[in-house]
Scaffold this active site. Structure first.
Site, PDB file in Angstrom:
ATOM      1  N   GLN A   1     -22.103 -63.962  23.937  1.00 47.98           N
ATOM      2  CA  GLN A   1     -23.182 -64.160  22.971  1.00 47.98           C
ATOM      3  C   GLN A   1     -22.883 -65.317  22.022  1.00 47.98           C
ATOM      4  O   GLN A   1     -23.708 -66.210  21.826  1.00 47.98           O
ATOM      5  CB  GLN A   1     -23.386 -62.888  22.138  1.00 47.98           C
ATOM      6  CG  GLN A   1     -23.923 -61.709  22.909  1.00 47.98           C
ATOM      7  CD  GLN A   1     -24.122 -60.516  22.001  1.00 47.98           C
ATOM      8  OE1 GLN A   1     -25.249 -60.149  21.698  1.00 47.98           O
ATOM      9  NE2 GLN A   1     -23.049 -59.895  21.556  1.00 47.98           N
TER      10      GLN A   1
ATOM     11  N   PHE B   1      -0.754 -68.694  31.157  1.00 51.06           N
ATOM     12  CA  PHE B   1      -0.207 -69.928  31.730  1.00 51.06           C
ATOM     13  C   PHE B   1      -1.335 -70.880  32.108  1.00 51.06           C
ATOM     14  O   PHE B   1      -1.261 -72.092  31.868  1.00 51.06           O
ATOM     15  CB  PHE B   1       0.651 -69.618  32.955  1.00 51.06           C
ATOM     16  CG  PHE B   1       1.151 -70.850  33.673  1.00 51.06           C
ATOM     17  CD1 PHE B   1       2.231 -71.567  33.172  1.00 51.06           C
ATOM     18  CD2 PHE B   1       0.523 -71.300  34.834  1.00 51.06           C
ATOM     19  CE1 PHE B   1       2.682 -72.722  33.827  1.00 51.06           C
ATOM     20  CE2 PHE B   1       0.961 -72.440  35.481  1.00 51.06           C
ATOM     21  CZ  PHE B   1       2.045 -73.149  34.971  1.00 51.06           C
TER      22      PHE B   1
ATOM     23  N   TYR C   1      -8.672 -51.517  19.212  1.00 53.46           N
ATOM     24  CA  TYR C   1      -9.429 -52.767  19.122  1.00 53.46           C
ATOM     25  C   TYR C   1      -9.161 -53.451  17.779  1.00 53.46           C
ATOM     26  O   TYR C   1      -8.853 -54.654  17.717  1.00 53.46           O
ATOM     27  CB  TYR C   1     -10.923 -52.506  19.286  1.00 53.46           C
ATOM     28  CG  TYR C   1     -11.782 -53.702  18.951  1.00 53.46           C
ATOM     29  CD1 TYR C   1     -11.848 -54.796  19.804  1.00 53.46           C
ATOM     30  CD2 TYR C   1     -12.506 -53.745  17.760  1.00 53.46           C
ATOM     31  CE1 TYR C   1     -12.626 -55.904  19.484  1.00 53.46           C
ATOM     32  CE2 TYR C   1     -13.284 -54.844  17.435  1.00 53.46           C
ATOM     33  CZ  TYR C   1     -13.340 -55.923  18.299  1.00 53.46           C
ATOM     34  OH  TYR C   1     -14.097 -57.019  17.967  1.00 53.46           O
TER      35      TYR C   1
ATOM     36  N   LYS D   1      -7.278 -57.099  17.136  1.00 52.63           N
ATOM     37  CA  LYS D   1      -7.902 -58.223  16.439  1.00 52.63           C
ATOM     38  C   LYS D   1      -7.063 -58.661  15.246  1.00 52.63           C
ATOM     39  O   LYS D   1      -6.905 -59.864  14.982  1.00 52.63           O
ATOM     40  CB  LYS D   1      -9.316 -57.849  15.978  1.00 52.63           C
ATOM     41  CG  LYS D   1     -10.317 -57.637  17.114  1.00 52.63           C
ATOM     42  CD  LYS D   1     -10.498 -58.885  17.965  1.00 52.63           C
ATOM     43  CE  LYS D   1     -11.162 -60.016  17.220  1.00 52.63           C
ATOM     44  NZ  LYS D   1     -11.377 -61.205  18.096  1.00 52.63           N
TER      45      LYS D   1
END
Length: 305
Positions: A11, A40, A124, A128
């Protein structure tokens, strides 16, 4: 100026491609050409492309799945930003990273500021926060934007989900004790590009639409605006029942207070961010204009945009 955009199909990524088109040459590799979980390969891509700016819109956003897929969430949300910070520092480039209201504990009623104590409630949120800390503690030139309740006229999000459900059901139950600011991806992208143009001081900023509401209030507003635009929904906004978070249990805990103060960013940019409800109207109108300019029914909302 060369710009590398990770997460370009999401989005926010889609909107960033438009917002940064006149700032430089934007390269947004597809998932097929670059797996952002392959660190990598990401490092190699940076070495080959040699960007001046890296826009990191890539994120693991399956909040509930993250409770079980801890490694996957940490890889994308923490290890990837850490790598990007290292690579941009080596190159003397700029890193723009996006984060979440989920890094805060969700208590109280006051908006969180950039100086507020963090305390994520979920895997989550912890992933973050780990990514944020890697970038903020790095030596690279960086901007970290924390936002909330992101949606758009395209992709999978709350607005489009509510419209689908509103076409099928005459009543719904939606959580009313989680408070935040629904924020369009387009607004985030536009404000980000303005921040780069103005070269505001680097660091951490909150970036959300103005005001606040609950998911229940957001859903009712979506239905009201859709109906006023001629969409024949099955549901009436008055038939959306507000329920508590306890009545809608999920694997991951959600913050009740997701209010974020954007005052620091507004001061640096010399502007006031628009209210969430006015942005909803613009975003919903964008969706309707794309799907069917002369809308008389809402069936096309069920298809992808």
């Amino acid at each position: 100026m060369k710009i590398l955009l990770l997460g370009g199909a999401g989005q926010l990524g889609v909107e960033l491609q438009y917002a940064f088109a006149d700032i430089g040459q934007v390269y947004a590799p597809t998932r097929e050409s670059l797996d952002v979980g392959g660190l990598f390969e990401v490092s190699k891509c940076i070495d080959l492309y040699q960007p001046d700016i890296i826009l990191n819109a890539a994120a693991y956003t399956a909040v509930d799945k993250a409770e079980e897929e801890v490694d996957s969430a940490m890889l994308i949300n923490a290890s990837l930003p850490s790598l990007l910070a290292k690579k941009t520092s080596e190159r003397g480039a700029i890193l723009i990273h996006y984060s979440s209201d989920y890094v805060y504990p969700g208590t109280g009623n006051n908006p969180w500021t950039e100086e507020s104590n963090v305390g994520p409630l979920s895997v989550y949120g912890r992933s973050k926060l780990a990514g944020d800390e890697s970038v903020l503690s790095s030596h690279c030139r960086h901007w970290v934007f924390r936002t909330s309740w992101v949606y758009a006229a395209h992709g999978n999000n709350f607005m489009r989900t509510m419209l689908r459900l509103g076409l099928k059901h005459d009543s719904l139950r939606v959580v009313n004790d989680q408070i935040g600011a629904p924020t369009p991806a387009k607004l985030i992208a536009q404000v980000t590009s303005e921040a780069i143009r103005q070269q505001i001081p680097t660091g951490l900023y909150h970036l959300t639409a103005g005001g606040s509401t609950s998911w229940h209030g957001f859903a009712q507003a979506i239905f009201r605006h859709a109906i006023s635009n001629g969409i024949a929904l099955k549901i009436d906004p008055g038939n959306v029942e507000g329920i508590s978070t306890q009545d809608y249990p999920t694997p991951a805990r959600r913050p009740l207070n997701s209010r974020l103060s954007s005052q620091k960013l507004e001061t640096e940019l010399g502007l006031s961010l628009p209210a969430w409800d006015s942005q909803l109207i613009l975003t919903l109108n964008e969706l309707l204009e794309k799907k069917y300019p002369n809308a008389s029914s809402g069936s096309d909302i069920l298809s992808d945009a």
